[in-house]
Motif scaffolding. Structure first.
Motif, PDB file in Angstrom:
ATOM      1  N   SER A   1       0.812  -1.216   0.000  1.00 13.53           N
ATOM      2  CA  SER A   1       0.000   0.000   0.000  1.00 13.53           C
ATOM      3  C   SER A   1       0.844   1.263   0.000  1.00 13.53           C
ATOM      4  O   SER A   1       0.323   2.356  -0.188  1.00 13.53           O
ATOM      5  CB  SER A   1      -0.951   0.002   1.196  1.00 13.53           C
ATOM      6  OG  SER A   1      -0.225  -0.186   2.391  1.00 13.53           O
ATOM      7  N   CYS A   2       2.166   1.140   0.203  1.00 12.32           N
ATOM      8  CA  CYS A   2       3.041   2.312   0.135  1.00 12.32           C
ATOM      9  C   CYS A   2       4.465   1.873  -0.215  1.00 12.32           C
ATOM     10  O   CYS A   2       4.869   0.757   0.081  1.00 12.32           O
ATOM     11  CB  CYS A   2       3.022   3.081   1.454  1.00 12.32           C
ATOM     12  SG  CYS A   2       3.576   2.117   2.864  1.00 12.32           S
ATOM     13  N   LEU A   3       5.176   2.761  -0.882  1.00 11.68           N
ATOM     14  CA  LEU A   3       6.575   2.550  -1.257  1.00 11.68           C
ATOM     15  C   LEU A   3       7.347   3.835  -1.034  1.00 11.68           C
ATOM     16  O   LEU A   3       6.813   4.927  -1.258  1.00 11.68           O
ATOM     17  CB  LEU A   3       6.709   2.194  -2.737  1.00 11.68           C
ATOM     18  CG  LEU A   3       6.281   0.835  -3.227  1.00 11.68           C
ATOM     19  CD1 LEU A   3       6.410   0.780  -4.744  1.00 11.68           C
ATOM     20  CD2 LEU A   3       7.100  -0.259  -2.602  1.00 11.68           C
ATOM     21  N   CYS A   4       8.602   3.708  -0.650  1.00 13.00           N
ATOM     22  CA  CYS A   4       9.475   4.871  -0.532  1.00 13.00           C
ATOM     23  C   CYS A   4      10.888   4.433  -0.896  1.00 13.00           C
ATOM     24  O   CYS A   4      11.329   3.350  -0.521  1.00 13.00           O
ATOM     25  CB  CYS A   4       9.432   5.418   0.896  1.00 13.00           C
ATOM     26  SG  CYS A   4      10.332   6.964   1.077  1.00 13.00           S
ATOM     27  N   VAL A   5      11.595   5.266  -1.648  1.00 14.47           N
ATOM     28  CA  VAL A   5      12.962   4.969  -2.074  1.00 14.47           C
ATOM     29  C   VAL A   5      13.905   5.920  -1.352  1.00 14.47           C
ATOM     30  O   VAL A   5      13.605   7.109  -1.202  1.00 14.47           O
ATOM     31  CB  VAL A   5      13.100   5.121  -3.607  1.00 14.47           C
ATOM     32  CG1 VAL A   5      14.536   4.931  -4.053  1.00 14.47           C
ATOM     33  CG2 VAL A   5      12.193   4.130  -4.318  1.00 14.47           C
TER      34      VAL A   5
END
Length: 112
Positions: A79-83
């Motif tokens: 439901s969420c991604l961060c790089v």
């Protein structure tokens, strides 16, 4: 030669793909039609990562060429991604509350 610098903005419509914009100029750079969820992040000036809409997994795409570069299965839909700022790491979260950490360059799942 000088490298072209971008500050990218991504916009997505669930299940309809995404658009890439140059924040500095407001120029529309590319539209990619793919099955995408709302979890979307920039890796570097050429690559983006997103969670698949129809099944558990993430994909890395080159927005410049419109081609998929990598695909990784996940245990659940994310439901969420961060790089990370340097583009080396990606963390994603699922409805179970688990976090998943990948090394972006290899696609290796480091921990969950």
């Amino acid at each position: 030669t000088m490298a072209t610098k971008f500050e990218l903005v991504l916009s997505a419509s669930k299940g309809e793909g995404f658009d890439v914009w140059d924040l500095r100029t407001g120029t529309h750079l590319k539209s990619i039609n793919t099955n995408i969820d709302s979890s979307l992040s920039v890796i570097d000036t050429e690559h983006i990562i997103f969670a698949q809409n129809d099944k558990p997994g993430i994909q890395v795409w080159s927005w410049k060429t419109g081609s998929q570069r990598m695909k990784c299965a996940t245990a659940e839909k994310l439901s969420c991604l961060c790089v990370s700022h340097d583009g080396n790491w990606c963390v994603g979260g699922g409805p179970s509350g688990k976090l998943y950490l990948w090394e972006v360059i290899t696609g290796t799942l480091i921990c969950c």
